[in-house]
Design a protein around this motif. Structure first.
Motif, PDB file in Angstrom:
ATOM      1  N   ARG A   2       0.839  -1.188   0.000  1.00  0.00           N
ATOM      2  CA  ARG A   2       0.000   0.000   0.000  1.00  0.00           C
ATOM      3  C   ARG A   2       0.875   1.238   0.000  1.00  0.00           C
ATOM      4  NH1 ARG A   2      -4.070  -1.518   4.625  1.00  0.00           N
ATOM      5  NH2 ARG A   2      -3.682   0.654   5.006  1.00  0.00           N
ATOM      6  N   ASN A   3       0.321   2.379   0.097  1.00  0.00           N
ATOM      7  CA  ASN A   3       1.022   3.651   0.013  1.00  0.00           C
ATOM      8  C   ASN A   3       2.167   3.768   1.007  1.00  0.00           C
ATOM      9  OD1 ASN A   3      -0.847   4.469  -1.911  1.00  0.00           O
ATOM     10  ND2 ASN A   3      -2.274   5.077  -0.315  1.00  0.00           N
ATOM     11  N   LEU A  26       7.288   2.990   5.463  1.00  0.00           N
ATOM     12  CA  LEU A  26       6.159   2.957   6.383  1.00  0.00           C
ATOM     13  C   LEU A  26       4.881   3.424   5.717  1.00  0.00           C
ATOM     14  CD1 LEU A  26       7.934   4.692   9.394  1.00  0.00           C
ATOM     15  CD2 LEU A  26       7.454   2.257   9.163  1.00  0.00           C
ATOM     16  N   GLU A  27       3.771   2.910   6.216  1.00  0.00           N
ATOM     17  CA  GLU A  27       2.479   3.438   5.817  1.00  0.00           C
ATOM     18  C   GLU A  27       2.312   4.784   6.508  1.00  0.00           C
ATOM     19  OE1 GLU A  27      -0.869   0.891   6.350  1.00  0.00           O
ATOM     20  OE2 GLU A  27       0.237  -0.870   5.676  1.00  0.00           O
ATOM     21  N   PRO A  28       1.629   5.729   5.896  1.00  0.00           N
ATOM     22  CA  PRO A  28       1.465   7.051   6.523  1.00  0.00           C
ATOM     23  C   PRO A  28       0.905   6.988   7.942  1.00  0.00           C
ATOM     24  CG  PRO A  28       0.764   7.138   4.240  1.00  0.00           C
ATOM     25  CD  PRO A  28       1.064   5.695   4.549  1.00  0.00           C
ATOM     26  N   SER A  29       0.000   6.067   8.203  1.00  0.00           N
ATOM     27  CA  SER A  29      -0.611   5.968   9.532  1.00  0.00           C
ATOM     28  C   SER A  29       0.366   5.460  10.591  1.00  0.00           C
ATOM     29  CB  SER A  29      -1.835   5.060   9.480  1.00  0.00           C
ATOM     30  OG  SER A  29      -1.445   3.739   9.134  1.00  0.00           O
ATOM     31  N   SER A  51      11.138  12.784   5.377  1.00  0.00           N
ATOM     32  CA  SER A  51      10.822  12.171   4.093  1.00  0.00           C
ATOM     33  C   SER A  51      10.829  13.254   3.022  1.00  0.00           C
ATOM     34  CB  SER A  51       9.452  11.499   4.120  1.00  0.00           C
ATOM     35  OG  SER A  51       9.152  10.984   2.844  1.00  0.00           O
ATOM     36  N   ASP A  52      11.441  12.924   1.908  1.00  0.00           N
ATOM     37  CA  ASP A  52      11.464  13.842   0.764  1.00  0.00           C
ATOM     38  C   ASP A  52      10.429  13.421  -0.270  1.00  0.00           C
ATOM     39  OD1 ASP A  52      13.515  15.343   1.868  1.00  0.00           O
ATOM     40  OD2 ASP A  52      15.053  14.027   1.037  1.00  0.00           O
ATOM     41  N   ASN A  53       9.389  12.758   0.199  1.00  0.00           N
ATOM     42  CA  ASN A  53       8.301  12.326  -0.671  1.00  0.00           C
ATOM     43  C   ASN A  53       7.785  13.536  -1.451  1.00  0.00           C
ATOM     44  OD1 ASN A  53       5.494  11.868  -1.471  1.00  0.00           O
ATOM     45  ND2 ASN A  53       5.706   9.933  -0.377  1.00  0.00           N
ATOM     46  N   PRO A  54       7.733  13.462  -2.777  1.00  0.00           N
ATOM     47  CA  PRO A  54       7.313  14.630  -3.562  1.00  0.00           C
ATOM     48  C   PRO A  54       5.864  15.055  -3.315  1.00  0.00           C
ATOM     49  CG  PRO A  54       7.596  12.715  -4.974  1.00  0.00           C
ATOM     50  CD  PRO A  54       8.058  12.321  -3.604  1.00  0.00           C
ATOM     51  N   ILE A  55       5.023  14.143  -2.883  1.00  0.00           N
ATOM     52  CA  ILE A  55       3.616  14.477  -2.641  1.00  0.00           C
ATOM     53  C   ILE A  55       3.455  15.179  -1.297  1.00  0.00           C
ATOM     54  CG2 ILE A  55       1.308  13.523  -2.296  1.00  0.00           C
ATOM     55  CD1 ILE A  55       2.155  11.296  -4.262  1.00  0.00           C
ATOM     56  N   ALA A  56       4.132  14.679  -0.274  1.00  0.00           N
ATOM     57  CA  ALA A  56       3.974  15.259   1.065  1.00  0.00           C
ATOM     58  C   ALA A  56       5.288  15.172   1.835  1.00  0.00           C
ATOM     59  CB  ALA A  56       2.868  14.534   1.811  1.00  0.00           C
ATOM     60  N   PRO A  57       6.250  16.025   1.542  1.00  0.00           N
ATOM     61  CA  PRO A  57       7.502  15.991   2.300  1.00  0.00           C
ATOM     62  C   PRO A  57       7.254  16.443   3.737  1.00  0.00           C
ATOM     63  CG  PRO A  57       7.470  17.876   0.834  1.00  0.00           C
ATOM     64  CD  PRO A  57       6.233  17.073   0.537  1.00  0.00           C
ATOM     65  N   PHE A  58       8.009  15.883   4.676  1.00  0.00           N
ATOM     66  CA  PHE A  58       7.838  16.264   6.081  1.00  0.00           C
ATOM     67  C   PHE A  58       9.110  15.998   6.859  1.00  0.00           C
ATOM     68  CE2 PHE A  58       6.739  11.794   5.973  1.00  0.00           C
ATOM     69  CZ  PHE A  58       7.423  11.300   7.066  1.00  0.00           C
ATOM     70  N   GLU A  59       9.147  16.584   8.059  1.00  0.00           N
ATOM     71  CA  GLU A  59      10.224  16.339   9.011  1.00  0.00           C
ATOM     72  C   GLU A  59       9.620  16.376  10.411  1.00  0.00           C
ATOM     73  OE1 GLU A  59      14.714  17.897  10.027  1.00  0.00           O
ATOM     74  OE2 GLU A  59      13.556  18.850   8.430  1.00  0.00           O
ATOM     75  N   VAL A  60       9.941  15.374  11.229  1.00  0.00           N
ATOM     76  CA  VAL A  60       9.444  15.291  12.597  1.00  0.00           C
ATOM     77  C   VAL A  60      10.653  15.322  13.524  1.00  0.00           C
ATOM     78  CG1 VAL A  60       8.180  13.900  14.283  1.00  0.00           C
ATOM     79  CG2 VAL A  60       7.470  13.896  11.883  1.00  0.00           C
ATOM     80  N   PHE A  61      10.633  16.279  14.454  1.00  0.00           N
ATOM     81  CA  PHE A  61      11.733  16.424  15.404  1.00  0.00           C
ATOM     82  C   PHE A  61      11.206  17.082  16.667  1.00  0.00           C
ATOM     83  CE2 PHE A  61      15.209  18.974  17.227  1.00  0.00           C
ATOM     84  CZ  PHE A  61      16.133  17.982  17.455  1.00  0.00           C
ATOM     85  N   LYS A  62      11.594  16.563  17.821  1.00  0.00           N
ATOM     86  CA  LYS A  62      11.224  17.181  19.093  1.00  0.00           C
ATOM     87  C   LYS A  62      12.486  17.763  19.719  1.00  0.00           C
ATOM     88  CE  LYS A  62       7.037  14.760  20.203  1.00  0.00           C
ATOM     89  NZ  LYS A  62       6.272  14.155  21.271  1.00  0.00           N
TER      90      LYS A  62
END
Length: 88
Positions: A2-3, A26-29, A51-62
Motif C-alpha cells: 500500500r502507500n 512505512l504506511e502514513p498511519s 521524508s522527501d516524498n514529492p507528494i507530502a515531504p515532512f520532518e518530525v523532530f522534538k
C-alpha cells in the motif's frame, strides 16, 4: 504494497553528532507511531524523521529527548501529588 513512504531516521547526541541513520518504508498511519517507538529506544538521543516524498515531504523532530520529557513529566506528577497533599 500500500502507500508506503520512505522515511529517513537520524539519531544524534545532544551536541548534534550523528550516532546512527537508517530508513524504513512505512504506511502514513504508522509514521508517528514509529517515531515515538524510536524515541523510546534512543531515549537519551534526539531522533529526527524526514521524508522527501514529492507528494507530502515532512520532518518530525522534538527539541527534548524522550528521557528529558519523562523526567519533566515525573517532576510534574510529583509536584501535583505534593500540592494535593497540602491543606489550604
Amino acid at each position: 504494497m500500500r502507500n508506503m513512504i520512505k522515511v529517513d531516521f537520524t539519531v544524534s547526541d545532544l551536541s548534534g553528532k550523528v550516532i546512527k541513520t537508517y530508513a524504513l518504508n512505512l504506511e502514513p498511519s504508522q509514521i508517528l507511531i514509529e517515531v515515538d517507538n524510536a524515541r523510546e529506544v534512543w531515549d537519551e538521543y534526539h531522533v529526527r524523521a524526514k521524508s522527501d516524498n514529492p507528494i507530502a515531504p515532512f520532518e518530525v523532530f522534538k527539541t527534548k529527548t524522550y528521557k528529558q520529557e519523562m523526567m519533566e513529566r515525573q517532576y510534574m506528577l510529583d509536584l501535583h501529588d505534593e500540592v494535593c497533599d497540602q491543606d489550604f
